[in-house]
Design a protein around this motif. Sequence first.
Motif, PDB file in Angstrom:
ATOM      1  N   GLU A 270      -1.663  13.456 -11.808  1.00  0.00           N
ATOM      2  CA  GLU A 270      -2.515  12.690 -12.715  1.00  0.00           C
ATOM      3  C   GLU A 270      -2.209  11.199 -12.637  1.00  0.00           C
ATOM      4  O   GLU A 270      -3.106  10.365 -12.775  1.00  0.00           O
ATOM      5  CB  GLU A 270      -2.324  13.198 -14.147  1.00  0.00           C
ATOM      6  N   GLU A 271      -0.937  10.860 -12.419  1.00  0.00           N
ATOM      7  CA  GLU A 271      -0.534   9.455 -12.345  1.00  0.00           C
ATOM      8  C   GLU A 271      -0.970   8.815 -11.031  1.00  0.00           C
ATOM      9  O   GLU A 271      -1.245   7.613 -10.971  1.00  0.00           O
ATOM     10  CB  GLU A 271       0.984   9.349 -12.509  1.00  0.00           C
ATOM     11  N   PHE A 272      -1.054   9.606  -9.969  1.00  0.00           N
ATOM     12  CA  PHE A 272      -1.422   9.093  -8.639  1.00  0.00           C
ATOM     13  C   PHE A 272      -2.708   9.778  -8.158  1.00  0.00           C
ATOM     14  O   PHE A 272      -2.701  10.487  -7.156  1.00  0.00           O
ATOM     15  CB  PHE A 272      -0.287   9.349  -7.640  1.00  0.00           C
ATOM     16  N   PRO A 273      -3.827   9.570  -8.845  1.00  0.00           N
ATOM     17  CA  PRO A 273      -5.048  10.289  -8.459  1.00  0.00           C
ATOM     18  C   PRO A 273      -5.601   9.871  -7.106  1.00  0.00           C
ATOM     19  O   PRO A 273      -6.322  10.640  -6.461  1.00  0.00           O
ATOM     20  CB  PRO A 273      -6.026   9.935  -9.591  1.00  0.00           C
TER      21      PRO A 273
ATOM     22  N   ARG B  39      -7.462  -3.159 -17.881  1.00  0.00           N
ATOM     23  CA  ARG B  39      -8.296  -1.984 -18.125  1.00  0.00           C
ATOM     24  C   ARG B  39      -8.396  -1.171 -16.843  1.00  0.00           C
ATOM     25  O   ARG B  39      -8.692  -1.721 -15.775  1.00  0.00           O
ATOM     26  CB  ARG B  39      -9.697  -2.403 -18.592  1.00  0.00           C
ATOM     27  N   ASP B  40      -8.135   0.138 -16.973  1.00  0.00           N
ATOM     28  CA  ASP B  40      -8.250   1.069 -15.842  1.00  0.00           C
ATOM     29  C   ASP B  40      -7.450   0.599 -14.627  1.00  0.00           C
ATOM     30  O   ASP B  40      -7.897   0.697 -13.487  1.00  0.00           O
ATOM     31  CB  ASP B  40      -9.718   1.257 -15.447  1.00  0.00           C
ATOM     32  N   GLY B  41      -6.247   0.081 -14.891  1.00  0.00           N
ATOM     33  CA  GLY B  41      -5.362  -0.308 -13.799  1.00  0.00           C
ATOM     34  C   GLY B  41      -5.731  -1.592 -13.104  1.00  0.00           C
ATOM     35  O   GLY B  41      -5.236  -1.878 -12.004  1.00  0.00           O
ATOM     36  N   VAL B  42      -6.582  -2.423 -13.710  1.00  0.00           N
ATOM     37  CA  VAL B  42      -6.974  -3.705 -13.132  1.00  0.00           C
ATOM     38  C   VAL B  42      -6.777  -4.793 -14.178  1.00  0.00           C
ATOM     39  O   VAL B  42      -7.266  -4.673 -15.313  1.00  0.00           O
ATOM     40  CB  VAL B  42      -8.437  -3.705 -12.640  1.00  0.00           C
ATOM     41  N   LEU B  43      -6.058  -5.853 -13.806  1.00  0.00           N
ATOM     42  CA  LEU B  43      -5.876  -7.013 -14.676  1.00  0.00           C
ATOM     43  C   LEU B  43      -6.968  -8.027 -14.351  1.00  0.00           C
ATOM     44  O   LEU B  43      -7.043  -8.541 -13.237  1.00  0.00           O
ATOM     45  CB  LEU B  43      -4.494  -7.638 -14.465  1.00  0.00           C
ATOM     46  N   ASP B  44      -7.835  -8.303 -15.325  1.00  0.00           N
ATOM     47  CA  ASP B  44      -8.894  -9.302 -15.169  1.00  0.00           C
ATOM     48  C   ASP B  44      -8.451 -10.593 -15.847  1.00  0.00           C
ATOM     49  O   ASP B  44      -8.245 -10.627 -17.069  1.00  0.00           O
ATOM     50  CB  ASP B  44     -10.202  -8.816 -15.803  1.00  0.00           C
ATOM     51  N   ILE B  45      -8.310 -11.657 -15.055  1.00  0.00           N
ATOM     52  CA  ILE B  45      -7.929 -12.966 -15.590  1.00  0.00           C
ATOM     53  C   ILE B  45      -9.188 -13.826 -15.638  1.00  0.00           C
ATOM     54  O   ILE B  45      -9.837 -14.050 -14.608  1.00  0.00           O
ATOM     55  CB  ILE B  45      -6.851 -13.637 -14.722  1.00  0.00           C
ATOM     56  N   ARG B  46      -9.531 -14.306 -16.832  1.00  0.00           N
ATOM     57  CA  ARG B  46     -10.765 -15.058 -17.026  1.00  0.00           C
ATOM     58  C   ARG B  46     -10.513 -16.559 -16.885  1.00  0.00           C
ATOM     59  O   ARG B  46      -9.591 -17.109 -17.503  1.00  0.00           O
ATOM     60  CB  ARG B  46     -11.359 -14.749 -18.408  1.00  0.00           C
ATOM     61  N   PHE B  47     -11.354 -17.211 -16.096  1.00  0.00           N
ATOM     62  CA  PHE B  47     -11.264 -18.649 -15.861  1.00  0.00           C
ATOM     63  C   PHE B  47     -12.592 -19.292 -16.262  1.00  0.00           C
ATOM     64  O   PHE B  47     -13.666 -18.836 -15.854  1.00  0.00           O
ATOM     65  CB  PHE B  47     -10.993 -18.951 -14.383  1.00  0.00           C
ATOM     66  N   THR B  48     -12.499 -20.355 -17.051  1.00  0.00           N
ATOM     67  CA  THR B  48     -13.676 -21.119 -17.464  1.00  0.00           C
ATOM     68  C   THR B  48     -13.636 -22.494 -16.803  1.00  0.00           C
ATOM     69  O   THR B  48     -12.607 -23.183 -16.883  1.00  0.00           O
ATOM     70  CB  THR B  48     -13.718 -21.280 -18.993  1.00  0.00           C
TER      71      THR B  48
ATOM     72  N   ARG C 110       0.832  -1.197   0.000  1.00  0.00           N
ATOM     73  CA  ARG C 110       0.000   0.000   0.000  1.00  0.00           C
ATOM     74  C   ARG C 110       0.869   1.250   0.000  1.00  0.00           C
ATOM     75  O   ARG C 110       1.714   1.424   0.869  1.00  0.00           O
ATOM     76  CB  ARG C 110      -0.902  -0.013   1.241  1.00  0.00           C
ATOM     77  N   THR C 111       0.652   2.134  -0.964  1.00  0.00           N
ATOM     78  CA  THR C 111       1.350   3.422  -1.024  1.00  0.00           C
ATOM     79  C   THR C 111       0.476   4.464  -0.347  1.00  0.00           C
ATOM     80  O   THR C 111      -0.630   4.738  -0.800  1.00  0.00           O
ATOM     81  CB  THR C 111       1.633   3.828  -2.483  1.00  0.00           C
ATOM     82  N   ASP C 112       0.957   5.048   0.774  1.00  0.00           N
ATOM     83  CA  ASP C 112       0.113   5.975   1.526  1.00  0.00           C
ATOM     84  C   ASP C 112       0.353   7.431   1.159  1.00  0.00           C
ATOM     85  O   ASP C 112      -0.489   8.295   1.456  1.00  0.00           O
ATOM     86  CB  ASP C 112       0.272   5.771   3.039  1.00  0.00           C
TER      87      ASP C 112
ATOM     88  N   PRO D 286      -2.404  -0.620 -10.673  1.00  0.00           N
ATOM     89  CA  PRO D 286      -2.346   0.778 -11.137  1.00  0.00           C
ATOM     90  C   PRO D 286      -0.951   1.119 -11.647  1.00  0.00           C
ATOM     91  O   PRO D 286       0.053   0.783 -11.024  1.00  0.00           O
ATOM     92  CB  PRO D 286      -2.704   1.580  -9.877  1.00  0.00           C
ATOM     93  N   GLY D 287      -0.903   1.766 -12.787  1.00  0.00           N
ATOM     94  CA  GLY D 287       0.377   2.136 -13.375  1.00  0.00           C
ATOM     95  C   GLY D 287       0.919   1.130 -14.363  1.00  0.00           C
ATOM     96  O   GLY D 287       1.876   1.418 -15.084  1.00  0.00           O
ATOM     97  N   ALA D 288       0.342  -0.083 -14.415  1.00  0.00           N
ATOM     98  CA  ALA D 288       0.844  -1.120 -15.321  1.00  0.00           C
ATOM     99  C   ALA D 288       0.484  -0.786 -16.762  1.00  0.00           C
ATOM    100  O   ALA D 288      -0.521  -0.131 -17.035  1.00  0.00           O
ATOM    101  CB  ALA D 288       0.290  -2.482 -14.928  1.00  0.00           C
ATOM    102  N   ARG D 289       1.316  -1.230 -17.686  1.00  0.00           N
ATOM    103  CA  ARG D 289       1.069  -1.092 -19.111  1.00  0.00           C
ATOM    104  C   ARG D 289       1.086  -2.474 -19.755  1.00  0.00           C
ATOM    105  O   ARG D 289       1.709  -3.406 -19.240  1.00  0.00           O
ATOM    106  CB  ARG D 289       2.140  -0.206 -19.766  1.00  0.00           C
ATOM    107  N   ARG D 290       0.393  -2.616 -20.885  1.00  0.00           N
ATOM    108  CA  ARG D 290       0.346  -3.921 -21.544  1.00  0.00           C
ATOM    109  C   ARG D 290       1.742  -4.385 -21.945  1.00  0.00           C
ATOM    110  O   ARG D 290       2.046  -5.584 -21.894  1.00  0.00           O
ATOM    111  CB  ARG D 290      -0.564  -3.863 -22.776  1.00  0.00           C
ATOM    112  N   GLU D 291       2.579  -3.435 -22.353  1.00  0.00           N
ATOM    113  CA  GLU D 291       3.957  -3.794 -22.679  1.00  0.00           C
ATOM    114  C   GLU D 291       4.666  -4.220 -21.385  1.00  0.00           C
ATOM    115  O   GLU D 291       4.664  -3.503 -20.394  1.00  0.00           O
ATOM    116  CB  GLU D 291       4.691  -2.613 -23.308  1.00  0.00           C
ATOM    117  N   GLY D 292       5.299  -5.364 -21.408  1.00  0.00           N
ATOM    118  CA  GLY D 292       5.997  -5.844 -20.226  1.00  0.00           C
ATOM    119  C   GLY D 292       5.125  -6.597 -19.255  1.00  0.00           C
ATOM    120  O   GLY D 292       5.587  -6.988 -18.173  1.00  0.00           O
ATOM    121  N   LEU D 293       3.843  -6.828 -19.606  1.00  0.00           N
ATOM    122  CA  LEU D 293       2.937  -7.578 -18.748  1.00  0.00           C
ATOM    123  C   LEU D 293       2.920  -9.034 -19.195  1.00  0.00           C
ATOM    124  O   LEU D 293       2.717  -9.325 -20.380  1.00  0.00           O
ATOM    125  CB  LEU D 293       1.533  -6.982 -18.826  1.00  0.00           C
ATOM    126  N   GLY D 294       3.167  -9.951 -18.263  1.00  0.00           N
ATOM    127  CA  GLY D 294       3.207 -11.378 -18.588  1.00  0.00           C
ATOM    128  C   GLY D 294       2.314 -12.179 -17.662  1.00  0.00           C
ATOM    129  O   GLY D 294       2.119 -11.828 -16.503  1.00  0.00           O
TER     130      GLY D 294
END
Length: 406
Positions: free
Chosen positions: A270-273, A383-392, A235-237, A339-347
Amino acid sequence: MRTVLVTGAGGAGRTTLAAATALAGARRGKRVLLLTTGSSAPEAVLCSRLGADATTPIAPGLHARRIDSGDRFRQEFLAFQERAGAALDLLGAAPLDEDELTELPGSEAFALLHALRAEHASDAWDLLVVDMPPAGETIRLLALPAQVRRYLRRLLPPERQAARALRPVLAQLAGVPMPAQKLYEAADRWERELAAVQRVIDAPGTSVRLVTDAGPVAAAGLRELRAGLALHGRRTDALLVNRLLPTGSADPFLAALSGSQQTALKALREEFPDVPVHEVPHLGRDPQGVEELDELIDGPAGEADGAGEADGDGARPDPWTVEDRLAADGILLWRVPLPGARREGLGLVRRGDEIVVTVGPFRRIRTLPSALRRCSVTGAGLRDGVLDIRFTPDPALWPKSPAPSS
C-alpha cells in the motif's frame, strides 16, 4: 549500461541481495561487476576474497571488487599535500608521512563515488551493482556531488578573472602571497570529477533498489526514506522484502510470525503502489556462495534484476516541473514529487534565488528557474505525495505586457 544501487535498513540483507542481483544479471549473459565496501560481509556471502586493486572473478560473467577507502584517502591526501607544498612551507607546517595517515570519517563516501565513476567510464560492464551503505547514508551520499559543487561555486566562483588580475596588487598590500593558481586548478579538477559522478547518478540507467524485512515498523521506516530519495530525484526501481517465512505453518509460533510478516507486506504494498514489490523467501540460513545465491535468483530476487530498465539514452527529465496557471489563477506552480512525505517534518525556505526543501532529516537546495526568480512564494501544499509551491509574479520584476496600439 544499468547501474543498480542496492540499499536498505541495516541488517535487512542488502549485501546478500546485491550479490544475488549481480549473479542474476551474469546468469542472463551480462557482464556484471559487484562493487562493495571494505567490510567482511561481502566476502562471507561470496565465499571469496575480494581484491581492491583489481576485480575478482566470482562466476561466469560476474566479477566483484572491494573498495579500499583507506588507500584512496592516503593517495588523495598525499597528492594534496604535494600540490600545497608551497603554502605549507609558508605556514611552517610539517608534512605527514604515508605510514602515519589514517582515513577520516566520510572518506568512504568519496571513495565509493570515485569507484562508481571510474567503473562506469571503463565501459567494461553491462550491469554495475553497488552494495551501498544503509539507506539514510546512501541518500546523503548521492546528494554529496551536487552539494560540494555548490560549495565550490560559492567559495571559488568561475568568474574569477578580476581576482587573478588583482592578486599581485593584493599580495603587495597584504605582505603575504595570495592563493596560488593551483588552488583554482584544484577546484576545476574537483568540479570535473564531481560533474562526472553526478552524470552517473542522474543517468536514466541508474536506479536505487531498497531491501527491507517484513517487520512491524518496516513501512513507517521506509516512508521517510522513500521521501528522501524522491527529494533528491532518485528513482526507486524495486522493493525487495527479504526473509519471508512460508505461510500455513502448523507451528503456532511460526504461524504468528508469518502472519505478522504478511500484515507488514500488505502495508508495504500500500505504501509503494507504483514500485514493484518482490518477496524473497527465508532459506532457513544465511546464503553463502554462488550455489546458495542461485536459490535466491531462481525466484523473486532474480526477477527483480530486470526491474526498471533504462529507456533510451540522454539525461533523465527533471521531476520538478513548473505549471503555468497565470491565466486562470495568476500563479505559477513548482510541483515537487515527494511520495511518502508527511506534513510533519516538512520545511520550505526561500533564500534569494534558491529554495530549501526539508523532508525529515533530508534537505535539498535548488536554484529557482528564471521565471520563478521574478516571483514571490505565496504558499505551498502537500497533496497525494506532491508538494505544490505557489509563486506569484512580483509586479516590480515581472515583464509588463506592451500597451495595445491605438
